[in-house]
Design a protein around this motif. Sequence first.
Motif, PDB file in Angstrom:
ATOM      1  N   GLN A  70      18.661 111.113  -7.272  1.00 44.51           N
ATOM      2  CA  GLN A  70      17.360 110.634  -7.722  1.00 44.51           C
ATOM      3  C   GLN A  70      16.797 109.640  -6.713  1.00 44.51           C
ATOM      4  OE1 GLN A  70      19.588 109.415 -10.955  1.00 44.51           O
ATOM      5  NE2 GLN A  70      18.289 110.330 -12.525  1.00 44.51           N
ATOM      6  N   LEU A  96       8.203 108.696  -8.603  1.00 51.58           N
ATOM      7  CA  LEU A  96       7.840 109.924  -9.333  1.00 51.58           C
ATOM      8  C   LEU A  96       6.825 110.756  -8.547  1.00 51.58           C
ATOM      9  CD1 LEU A  96       7.526 108.454 -12.956  1.00 51.58           C
ATOM     10  CD2 LEU A  96       9.291 110.027 -12.129  1.00 51.58           C
ATOM     11  N   ASP A 130      11.217 109.729 -18.138  1.00 54.94           N
ATOM     12  CA  ASP A 130      10.815 110.074 -16.769  1.00 54.94           C
ATOM     13  C   ASP A 130      11.472 109.197 -15.705  1.00 54.94           C
ATOM     14  OD1 ASP A 130       9.105 112.114 -17.619  1.00 54.94           O
ATOM     15  OD2 ASP A 130       7.560 110.646 -18.138  1.00 54.94           O
ATOM     16  N   VAL A 131      11.457 107.910 -15.947  1.00 52.61           N
ATOM     17  CA  VAL A 131      12.002 106.983 -14.953  1.00 52.61           C
ATOM     18  C   VAL A 131      12.761 105.882 -15.697  1.00 52.61           C
ATOM     19  CG1 VAL A 131       9.853 105.640 -14.884  1.00 52.61           C
ATOM     20  CG2 VAL A 131      11.440 105.491 -12.969  1.00 52.61           C
ATOM     21  N   VAL A 189       3.449 108.503 -18.766  1.00 54.01           N
ATOM     22  CA  VAL A 189       4.763 108.413 -18.124  1.00 54.01           C
ATOM     23  C   VAL A 189       5.712 107.658 -19.059  1.00 54.01           C
ATOM     24  CG1 VAL A 189       6.054 107.569 -16.135  1.00 54.01           C
ATOM     25  CG2 VAL A 189       3.718 108.418 -15.831  1.00 54.01           C
ATOM     26  N   ARG A 191       5.580 104.936 -10.021  1.00 48.71           N
ATOM     27  CA  ARG A 191       4.695 106.025  -9.565  1.00 48.71           C
ATOM     28  C   ARG A 191       5.171 106.556  -8.220  1.00 48.71           C
ATOM     29  NH1 ARG A 191       0.765 102.032 -10.924  1.00 48.71           N
ATOM     30  NH2 ARG A 191      -0.042 102.379 -13.023  1.00 48.71           N
ATOM     31  N   CYS A 204      16.744 111.184 -16.252  1.00 55.11           N
ATOM     32  CA  CYS A 204      15.495 110.655 -15.696  1.00 55.11           C
ATOM     33  C   CYS A 204      15.293 111.228 -14.297  1.00 55.11           C
ATOM     34  CB  CYS A 204      15.546 109.127 -15.637  1.00 55.11           C
ATOM     35  SG  CYS A 204      15.463 108.358 -17.263  1.00 55.11           S
ATOM     36  N   LYS A 205      14.034 111.271 -13.892  1.00 54.24           N
ATOM     37  CA  LYS A 205      13.751 111.857 -12.583  1.00 54.24           C
ATOM     38  C   LYS A 205      13.945 110.854 -11.449  1.00 54.24           C
ATOM     39  CE  LYS A 205      10.058 114.760 -14.568  1.00 54.24           C
ATOM     40  NZ  LYS A 205       9.541 113.910 -15.689  1.00 54.24           N
TER      41      LYS A 205
END
Lengths: 278, 328
Positions: free
Chosen positions: B269, B309, B190-191, B215, B306, B240-241
Amino acid sequence: MVAQELVRSLEEKALRLRELIVDDLIGTEKVGHLGGSCSSAEIVAALYFHKMKHDPASPHAPDRDRFLLSKGHAALVQYAALALAGYFSTSELKTVKSLGSILQGHPDMTKTPGVEANTGSLGQGLSIANGMALGLKLDHSSRKVYVILGDGELNEGQIWEAAMAAARFKLDNVVAILDRNRLQATGPIADRFDIGPVAPKWAAFGWHVIEIDGHDVAAVVEALDEADAVKGQPTIIVANTVKGKGVSFAENNPAFHNGAMTAEQYAVAMKDLQGLRH
Amino acid sequence: MSTKSLRTAYGETLVELGRTDERIVVLEADLGKSTMSILFQQAFPDRFFEMGIAEQNMASTAAGLALTGKIPFMSTFAVFASGRAYDQLRQTISIARLNVKICGSSSGLSDFGDGSTHQAIEDVAIMRAIPNMTVLVPVDAVETRKMVAAMVEWPGPVYLRINRNDLPIYTADDASYRIGRLHPVRDGRDVVVFANGVMVSKAIAAADALAREGVSVKVVNVSTVKPLDRDAVLADAKGCKAVVTAEEHSIIGGLGSAIAEALRGNTGQPIEFVGIDDCFGTSAHGYDELLAHYRLTPEAIADAARSVLRLPAGSSSGVRQLPRAANS
């Protein structure tokens, strides 16, 4: 007693350095550090054409003496000497400070054959010399490091850090030559940042001090020879000089610390130098 | 998790390498008992030069030694190596790419008691801005050993940023090391958190916390800040986001800036920086206390994750305002 023949030969070299500075390196088109280059001419001539062991065909030969111009703004006199010694053609001199030239505004070892370090940020050359001297001692080399300092440069605190270190490490293979022309960039040192008596300071820091007339080549040669005999401490030759020496209008004239010549001034300068020929 | 001293690793590795490589010489500015260059002094007194409290002269002297074929390591506190000797490192050493190795020890906030004058929070930015300079930030003692050995083989000036305190070990003894390589410490989707130094351990803790929230966090140890492997950064960010950087350094000019420069125009991103927000350090009784004061914590990294995201803030958010006015 220095042989007359050697004296005459080095005087001729010093004159030739001045001619190259005035004619090739500055001329009427460029701005250049005429004053501080001409005040060092006899010292540079004595080192490159008599005292130092060096080989223009092999600039990195390990068994060479080192030359550092801590007062890097006087690069013109070193460029003239390197060309005259054969490190590169004298035809390169006219390209000084041009885009792409091997001859930069300050000494650059990455571009100029024979230049040993990048100097010109004042106050650093003596420390570099000390490092070279320590390296040479580790290698059991008997070669020396010669470094020319400016008297304005003595304002820099790092000079005195290096002065302490050279004495602390007993660097008798370091020979500093102070080109004491008594002018700094904006005027007489006496009016700007006078630090008082110079020779006693170096003596107090643990150096062997020799004071001479820096335009008397016999005295320069004798002082360099005297330094050879000094053991266990570094030597400084305080060379009293005249900024702009040899060019009448530039002598003791702060305007020619870094200046341009008019066509008339150029003609006078060339005539001045012509007049010095016997 | 076991911890080890990076500075002891520095001194011990110099001794090991010095046994077989006589080119290695060491210069120190009266801090050898802190930087641990004293170990080299004890082993090879003839190749150790105590330069006194005179960092500028030390740097230029190292340049002269390099010009006679030696490989000088000069060590002092990071704040003095990068600040007091900056001009010397720039003018003679970096322009000519001289083979001088600079150890900036007690870096970041790691000299917690001594306060802002002794805490280098901008040294990576300063060193990174100098052309020809390589900048290394080891994550642990094992990586420090590998780095010091690699520095001997690596031509030109290198700045090695060493933490004063013992740090957890993430590097395997037998793992290969090469200057320039990025080292993934934790995989995730995700990150991605690009971190170095002490902040790698904080990033791992943040990844553990976020995993409990579902996450998935990738952690990459960027121990070579310069030259930064841009392709590797892009590859790690790909998929990854969002991106977070974490460093024990000002957010101006350090690792975060380097990562943002590498990502420019490529990923779209969102990115967030965890670091010191443009202020000086201060004295504290403990290292962790000080890191917490400046929010160099797992919670801060988790909050940053967080945030990028677009998830709700964690329970730990807002525990402390950044001490922006600390020095005003």
